[in-house]
Motif scaffolding. Sequence first.
Motif, PDB file in Angstrom:
ATOM      1  N   ARG A  39      21.811  72.384  47.339  1.00  0.00           N
ATOM      2  CA  ARG A  39      21.489  73.496  48.238  1.00  0.00           C
ATOM      3  C   ARG A  39      20.141  74.111  47.860  1.00  0.00           C
ATOM      4  O   ARG A  39      19.320  74.408  48.723  1.00  0.00           O
ATOM      5  CB  ARG A  39      22.600  74.552  48.149  1.00  0.00           C
ATOM      6  N   THR A  40      19.941  74.310  46.553  1.00  0.00           N
ATOM      7  CA  THR A  40      18.686  74.892  46.083  1.00  0.00           C
ATOM      8  C   THR A  40      17.500  74.014  46.488  1.00  0.00           C
ATOM      9  O   THR A  40      16.459  74.517  46.934  1.00  0.00           O
ATOM     10  CB  THR A  40      18.720  75.047  44.549  1.00  0.00           C
ATOM     11  N   SER A  43      16.717  74.449  50.061  1.00  0.00           N
ATOM     12  CA  SER A  43      16.021  75.722  50.251  1.00  0.00           C
ATOM     13  C   SER A  43      14.556  75.602  49.828  1.00  0.00           C
ATOM     14  O   SER A  43      13.654  76.047  50.530  1.00  0.00           O
ATOM     15  CB  SER A  43      16.727  76.806  49.440  1.00  0.00           C
ATOM     16  N   GLY A  48      15.425  77.014  54.692  1.00  0.00           N
ATOM     17  CA  GLY A  48      15.765  78.401  55.003  1.00  0.00           C
ATOM     18  C   GLY A  48      15.122  78.895  56.286  1.00  0.00           C
ATOM     19  O   GLY A  48      15.580  79.869  56.892  1.00  0.00           O
ATOM     20  N   SER A  52      20.264  80.014  57.924  1.00  0.00           N
ATOM     21  CA  SER A  52      20.376  81.130  56.990  1.00  0.00           C
ATOM     22  C   SER A  52      21.050  80.716  55.682  1.00  0.00           C
ATOM     23  O   SER A  52      20.828  81.341  54.651  1.00  0.00           O
ATOM     24  CB  SER A  52      21.168  82.269  57.636  1.00  0.00           C
ATOM     25  N   ASP A  55      18.499  80.295  53.310  1.00  0.00           N
ATOM     26  CA  ASP A  55      17.504  81.360  53.257  1.00  0.00           C
ATOM     27  C   ASP A  55      17.824  82.302  52.104  1.00  0.00           C
ATOM     28  O   ASP A  55      18.438  83.351  52.278  1.00  0.00           O
ATOM     29  CB  ASP A  55      17.490  82.112  54.600  1.00  0.00           C
ATOM     30  N   PHE A  56      17.472  81.905  50.911  1.00  0.00           N
ATOM     31  CA  PHE A  56      17.643  82.763  49.738  1.00  0.00           C
ATOM     32  C   PHE A  56      16.497  82.455  48.788  1.00  0.00           C
ATOM     33  O   PHE A  56      15.755  81.492  48.993  1.00  0.00           O
ATOM     34  CB  PHE A  56      19.011  82.530  49.086  1.00  0.00           C
ATOM     35  N   ASP A  57      16.345  83.312  47.798  1.00  0.00           N
ATOM     36  CA  ASP A  57      15.235  83.095  46.865  1.00  0.00           C
ATOM     37  C   ASP A  57      15.629  82.004  45.868  1.00  0.00           C
ATOM     38  O   ASP A  57      16.244  82.267  44.839  1.00  0.00           O
ATOM     39  CB  ASP A  57      14.902  84.397  46.140  1.00  0.00           C
ATOM     40  N   TRP A  58      15.258  80.772  46.213  1.00  0.00           N
ATOM     41  CA  TRP A  58      15.699  79.631  45.410  1.00  0.00           C
ATOM     42  C   TRP A  58      15.153  79.678  43.983  1.00  0.00           C
ATOM     43  O   TRP A  58      15.699  79.051  43.078  1.00  0.00           O
ATOM     44  CB  TRP A  58      15.324  78.312  46.089  1.00  0.00           C
ATOM     45  N   ASN A  60      15.471  81.952  41.958  1.00  0.00           N
ATOM     46  CA  ASN A  60      16.517  82.487  41.078  1.00  0.00           C
ATOM     47  C   ASN A  60      17.421  81.391  40.530  1.00  0.00           C
ATOM     48  O   ASN A  60      18.171  81.615  39.593  1.00  0.00           O
ATOM     49  CB  ASN A  60      17.396  83.502  41.841  1.00  0.00           C
ATOM     50  N   GLN A  61      17.389  80.223  41.155  1.00  0.00           N
ATOM     51  CA  GLN A  61      18.216  79.099  40.736  1.00  0.00           C
ATOM     52  C   GLN A  61      17.419  78.103  39.881  1.00  0.00           C
ATOM     53  O   GLN A  61      17.874  76.986  39.645  1.00  0.00           O
ATOM     54  CB  GLN A  61      18.789  78.376  41.963  1.00  0.00           C
TER      55      GLN A  61
END
Lengths: 186, 139
Positions: A39-40, A43, A48, A52, A55-58, A60-61
């Motif tokens: 998923r990361t 993204s 993203g 949605s 749609d995250f701040d990848w 952070n992963q």
Amino acid sequence: MIAFLSQEWPWYISGPLIAIVLLMLLWTGKTFGMSSNLRTLCSALGAGRQHSFFDFDWKNQRWNLLVILGATVGGFLAAQYLTDGAPMSLNPKTIAQLQAFGIEDAGTAFLPDALFGMEHWTDPKILGMLVFGGFFVGFGTRYAGGCTSGHAITGLSNLQRGSLIAVIGFFIGGLFVNHFILPFLL
Amino acid sequence: MIRTIVFFGIGIFFGITLFKSEAASWFRIYEMFQFQSFHMYGIIGSALLFGMLFTFLLKRSNAKSLLDGKPLVIPDKDKSWKRYLYGGTLFGIGWALTGACPGPLFVLLGAGFIPVLVVIAAALIGTYAYGALRSKLPH
């Protein structure tokens, strides 16, 4: 030492070592789940913008991408420097069964050349098997919210009912394909 | 910097373990689904046994993160069952075909099995397809 480590690692060493990976990741404030990296990566590749779910701040992963990058390097190191060339201790029945399917290197190779060899993977049937299988690894793990590490190890360790259902699902799908589909594909 | 080394190091340890235990081998997954060896069940079972113990101890001790001192996150899964059964079954299909779950895919790539890139690319497409169809699927 190198010779010792180059033998096949027995299950009673390997299993607890995997639990130590879980412990290290939990204790550093993270979780143990390898499919999340897919998923990361989606993204990071820009998915993203369309959906949605990605749609995250990848960034952070990033820690988890480092784990999977390390695992890649670990695979390289083990294959290059920790291999003694001894045959894999597969059940002789498994070997005989696979050889009857034309997989000659059962017991001697790490992966079947008939599926992952450079001359064979482009065969339409094999390519279809790898693409179809890979698709469901990605689709199924995200749908179920985890794979072997996330559900069978982490989730069950945390006594999660959903993880138990997921692991039952792994075996429903896996047993079906192994017993009823692979005999026709191989 | 220290974080980078820690997670990269954990990954190397994990990758070597998956390779040397042969959990990343298509043959071992085939053998597992044939119930012809205890090997894979022993790996998963003993990882689970120790995992339960470690998870229990971490929760009970209210331990803080070794890196930043924040409380640990051990998230609970949803209460539903559909997504686990359906998603789990689909993953099982892929697992039996390719002989690899997401962790081993990268271990195998590092070990030099270049065609595994096809499986990784397909897994990314599968993940993307889930993200696109998610609102239409029963969870």
